[in-house]
Design a protein around this motif. Structure first.
Motif, PDB file in Angstrom:
ATOM      1  N   ILE A   5       3.055   1.512   8.080  1.00  0.00           N
ATOM      2  CA  ILE A   5       2.494   0.170   7.933  1.00  0.00           C
ATOM      3  C   ILE A   5       1.115   0.161   8.574  1.00  0.00           C
ATOM      4  O   ILE A   5       0.947   0.580   9.715  1.00  0.00           O
ATOM      5  N   GLN A   7      -0.706  -2.815   8.425  1.00  0.00           N
ATOM      6  CA  GLN A   7      -0.914  -4.190   8.870  1.00  0.00           C
ATOM      7  C   GLN A   7       0.301  -5.040   8.552  1.00  0.00           C
ATOM      8  O   GLN A   7       0.918  -4.878   7.495  1.00  0.00           O
ATOM      9  N   GLN A   9       1.188  -8.977   7.818  1.00  0.00           N
ATOM     10  CA  GLN A   9       0.516 -10.228   7.477  1.00  0.00           C
ATOM     11  C   GLN A   9       1.533 -11.359   7.434  1.00  0.00           C
ATOM     12  O   GLN A   9       2.565 -11.237   6.762  1.00  0.00           O
ATOM     13  N   THR A  11       3.076 -14.948   6.244  1.00  0.00           N
ATOM     14  CA  THR A  11       3.115 -15.649   4.963  1.00  0.00           C
ATOM     15  C   THR A  11       3.312 -17.138   5.273  1.00  0.00           C
ATOM     16  O   THR A  11       3.607 -17.497   6.416  1.00  0.00           O
ATOM     17  N   LYS A  18       4.736  -9.966   5.307  1.00  0.00           N
ATOM     18  CA  LYS A  18       4.221  -8.970   4.368  1.00  0.00           C
ATOM     19  C   LYS A  18       3.755  -7.755   5.160  1.00  0.00           C
ATOM     20  O   LYS A  18       3.032  -7.883   6.147  1.00  0.00           O
ATOM     21  N   CYS A  19       4.181  -6.578   4.730  1.00  0.00           N
ATOM     22  CA  CYS A  19       3.830  -5.320   5.385  1.00  0.00           C
ATOM     23  C   CYS A  19       2.930  -4.525   4.440  1.00  0.00           C
ATOM     24  O   CYS A  19       3.365  -4.136   3.350  1.00  0.00           O
ATOM     25  N   ILE A  20       1.694  -4.297   4.846  1.00  0.00           N
ATOM     26  CA  ILE A  20       0.745  -3.514   4.049  1.00  0.00           C
ATOM     27  C   ILE A  20       0.941  -2.044   4.415  1.00  0.00           C
ATOM     28  O   ILE A  20       0.935  -1.681   5.596  1.00  0.00           O
ATOM     29  N   LEU A  21       1.097  -1.210   3.400  1.00  0.00           N
ATOM     30  CA  LEU A  21       1.409   0.206   3.607  1.00  0.00           C
ATOM     31  C   LEU A  21       0.185   1.084   3.437  1.00  0.00           C
ATOM     32  O   LEU A  21      -0.791   0.708   2.784  1.00  0.00           O
ATOM     33  N   GLN A  61       1.634  -1.256  -2.835  1.00  0.00           N
ATOM     34  CA  GLN A  61       1.249  -0.842  -1.491  1.00  0.00           C
ATOM     35  C   GLN A  61       1.665  -1.869  -0.426  1.00  0.00           C
ATOM     36  O   GLN A  61       1.085  -1.923   0.648  1.00  0.00           O
ATOM     37  N   TRP A  62       2.691  -2.660  -0.728  1.00  0.00           N
ATOM     38  CA  TRP A  62       3.184  -3.623   0.256  1.00  0.00           C
ATOM     39  C   TRP A  62       4.658  -3.901   0.028  1.00  0.00           C
ATOM     40  O   TRP A  62       5.211  -3.602  -1.024  1.00  0.00           O
ATOM     41  N   THR A  64       7.604  -7.120   1.350  1.00  0.00           N
ATOM     42  CA  THR A  64       7.856  -8.346   2.096  1.00  0.00           C
ATOM     43  C   THR A  64       9.292  -8.324   2.579  1.00  0.00           C
ATOM     44  O   THR A  64      10.209  -8.046   1.807  1.00  0.00           O
TER      45      THR A  64
END
Length: 88
Positions: A5, A7, A9, A11, A18-21, A61-62, A64
């Motif tokens: 991960i 970042q 984020q 919601t 939300k997990c940005i990969l 690329q994310w 939730t």
């Protein structure tokens, strides 16, 4: 190579994160509302093993993660990072 991960984020829903990969997940995008629904997906099954996780959306690329209202995000975030580190 495991995912990680880059970042977290928030919601509009305080029980969703939300997990940005660092790179995309395998296709297709998928959504799971229960551990039973996720049984055939190794990543989703490992995420549902985390106490408090209620449903998931995995896309590109994310992802939730949704949690129970009374669950704390701190241990869930750490467990999500561990689950991603163990999935190729």
């Amino acid at each position: 190579m495991p995912h990680s991960i880059t970042q977290f984020q928030p919601t509009p829903n305080p029980n969703a994160l939300k997990c940005i990969l660092d790179r995309p997940l395998p296709d297709p995008p998928r959504s799971f509302r229960s551990a039973a629904d996720a049984a055939s997906d190794p990543l989703a099954a490992s995420l549902f093993a985390i106490p408090g996780v209620t449903n998931l959306l995995l896309s590109g690329q994310w992802l939730t993660v949704n949690k129970q209202a009374d669950s704390d995000w701190t241990p869930i975030k750490k467990a999500v990072q561990r689950a991603l580190a163990n999935i190729d």
